[in-house]
Design a protein around this motif. Structure first.
Motif, PDB file in Angstrom:
ATOM      1  N   THR A  60       0.845  -1.188   0.000  1.00  0.00           N
ATOM      2  CA  THR A  60       0.000   0.000   0.000  1.00  0.00           C
ATOM      3  C   THR A  60       0.885   1.245   0.000  1.00  0.00           C
ATOM      4  OG1 THR A  60      -0.193  -0.007   2.414  1.00  0.00           O
ATOM      5  CG2 THR A  60      -1.929  -1.119   1.176  1.00  0.00           C
ATOM      6  N   TYR A  61       0.287   2.361  -0.415  1.00  0.00           N
ATOM      7  CA  TYR A  61       1.028   3.612  -0.529  1.00  0.00           C
ATOM      8  C   TYR A  61       1.073   4.351   0.800  1.00  0.00           C
ATOM      9  CZ  TYR A  61       2.569   8.170  -2.010  1.00  0.00           C
ATOM     10  OH  TYR A  61       3.286   9.326  -2.132  1.00  0.00           O
ATOM     11  N   SER A  62       2.262   4.808   1.170  1.00  0.00           N
ATOM     12  CA  SER A  62       2.415   5.688   2.323  1.00  0.00           C
ATOM     13  C   SER A  62       3.748   6.410   2.246  1.00  0.00           C
ATOM     14  CB  SER A  62       2.352   4.916   3.642  1.00  0.00           C
ATOM     15  OG  SER A  62       2.599   5.796   4.730  1.00  0.00           O
ATOM     16  N   GLY A  65       5.317   5.552   6.159  1.00  0.00           N
ATOM     17  CA  GLY A  65       5.736   4.244   6.626  1.00  0.00           C
ATOM     18  C   GLY A  65       7.214   4.031   6.348  1.00  0.00           C
ATOM     19  N   ARG A  67       8.506   2.982   3.669  1.00  0.00           N
ATOM     20  CA  ARG A  67       8.732   3.433   2.294  1.00  0.00           C
ATOM     21  C   ARG A  67       9.485   2.431   1.423  1.00  0.00           C
ATOM     22  NH1 ARG A  67      12.087   7.791   2.223  1.00  0.00           N
ATOM     23  NH2 ARG A  67      11.600   8.018   0.026  1.00  0.00           N
ATOM     24  N   THR A  73       4.403  -0.985   3.161  1.00  0.00           N
ATOM     25  CA  THR A  73       4.123   0.300   2.524  1.00  0.00           C
ATOM     26  C   THR A  73       5.313   0.790   1.721  1.00  0.00           C
ATOM     27  OG1 THR A  73       4.915   1.700   4.348  1.00  0.00           O
ATOM     28  CG2 THR A  73       2.619   0.962   4.455  1.00  0.00           C
ATOM     29  N   ASP A  75       6.305   4.443  -0.927  1.00  0.00           N
ATOM     30  CA  ASP A  75       5.892   5.615  -1.699  1.00  0.00           C
ATOM     31  C   ASP A  75       6.601   5.512  -3.036  1.00  0.00           C
ATOM     32  OD1 ASP A  75       8.503   6.427  -1.139  1.00  0.00           O
ATOM     33  OD2 ASP A  75       7.925   8.312  -0.208  1.00  0.00           O
ATOM     34  N   ASN A 161      -3.353   3.615  -4.291  1.00  0.00           N
ATOM     35  CA  ASN A 161      -2.966   3.068  -2.990  1.00  0.00           C
ATOM     36  C   ASN A 161      -2.039   1.872  -3.128  1.00  0.00           C
ATOM     37  OD1 ASN A 161      -2.794   2.988  -0.210  1.00  0.00           O
ATOM     38  ND2 ASN A 161      -4.527   1.617  -0.003  1.00  0.00           N
ATOM     39  N   GLY A 162      -1.054   2.024  -3.991  1.00  0.00           N
ATOM     40  CA  GLY A 162      -0.078   0.963  -4.157  1.00  0.00           C
ATOM     41  C   GLY A 162       0.538   0.987  -5.536  1.00  0.00           C
TER      42      GLY A 162
END
Length: 186
Positions: A60-62, A65, A67, A73, A75, A161-162
């Protein structure tokens, strides 16, 4: 053109997006890769293979987190850099601006800047320039040789989101200045 409008978008970015849209509608954008289909080098091919395999890994995207995927997560820059790290490139986990500082254009030795018009499949594109920290920048892989705004990309994005392969160069870079094509220096 300078200034900001409601929503925080700079007038320059809005003007660039409008110009790109106008050129697309009028057919004046005709950039096409003048190189044969293929990766710029074996490092990019291996990184793309690793990156494509992550599309079904539940990432998932963050931006807040780990990264690099270690906590599930990533980015955009974490995704691209981790793909490179997985295939042996010695590069720290940084952001889009940090990637630009590591190019030959700024005295760095990790990446070499190449003309976008001749960028091959697997080339990394950084958009947003030196002001592109956080949400002000984006980085992605080209899924095919660059052929203009409709070139498909591989990215880790907030919008999906990913990890996704459904966007094009135009969408992935439309609000960001100064797209720069990079390859790993060899």
């Amino acid at each position: 053109i300078s200034g900001r409008i409601e929503g925080g978008h700079s007038m320059k970015r809005i003007a660039i997006a409008a110009a790109v849209l106008l050129m697309t509608l009028t057919g004046t954008v005709t950039a096409k890769a003048e190189t044969a289909t293929g990766y710029p080098n074996a490092t990019h091919e291996a990184a793309m293979n690793w990156a494509l395999a992550q599309a079904d890994a539940g990432i998932t995207y963050s931006m807040y987190g780990a990264r690099d995927g270690s906590d599930g997560t990533m980015d955009c820059s974490g995704f691209v850099l981790e793909a490179l790290r997985q295939v042996g490139v010695d590069v720290p986990l940084t952001n889009t601006v940090g990637m630009l500082w590591r190019t030959d254009s700024y005295g760095g030795s990790v990446f070499t800047q190449v003309p976008l018009e001749t960028a091959k499949k697997g080339t990394i594109v950084v958009a947003g320039g030196l002001d592109g920290n956080g949400a002000g920048g984006h980085v992605f892989f080209l899924l095919e040789d660059y052929r203009g705004l409709d070139t498909p990309v591989l990215e880790c994005s907030y919008a999906y989101n990913g990890i996704a392969t459904v966007n094009t160069f135009w969408y992935a870079s439309m609000y960001l200045d100064e797209p720069v094509a990079l390859v790993v220096a060899e």
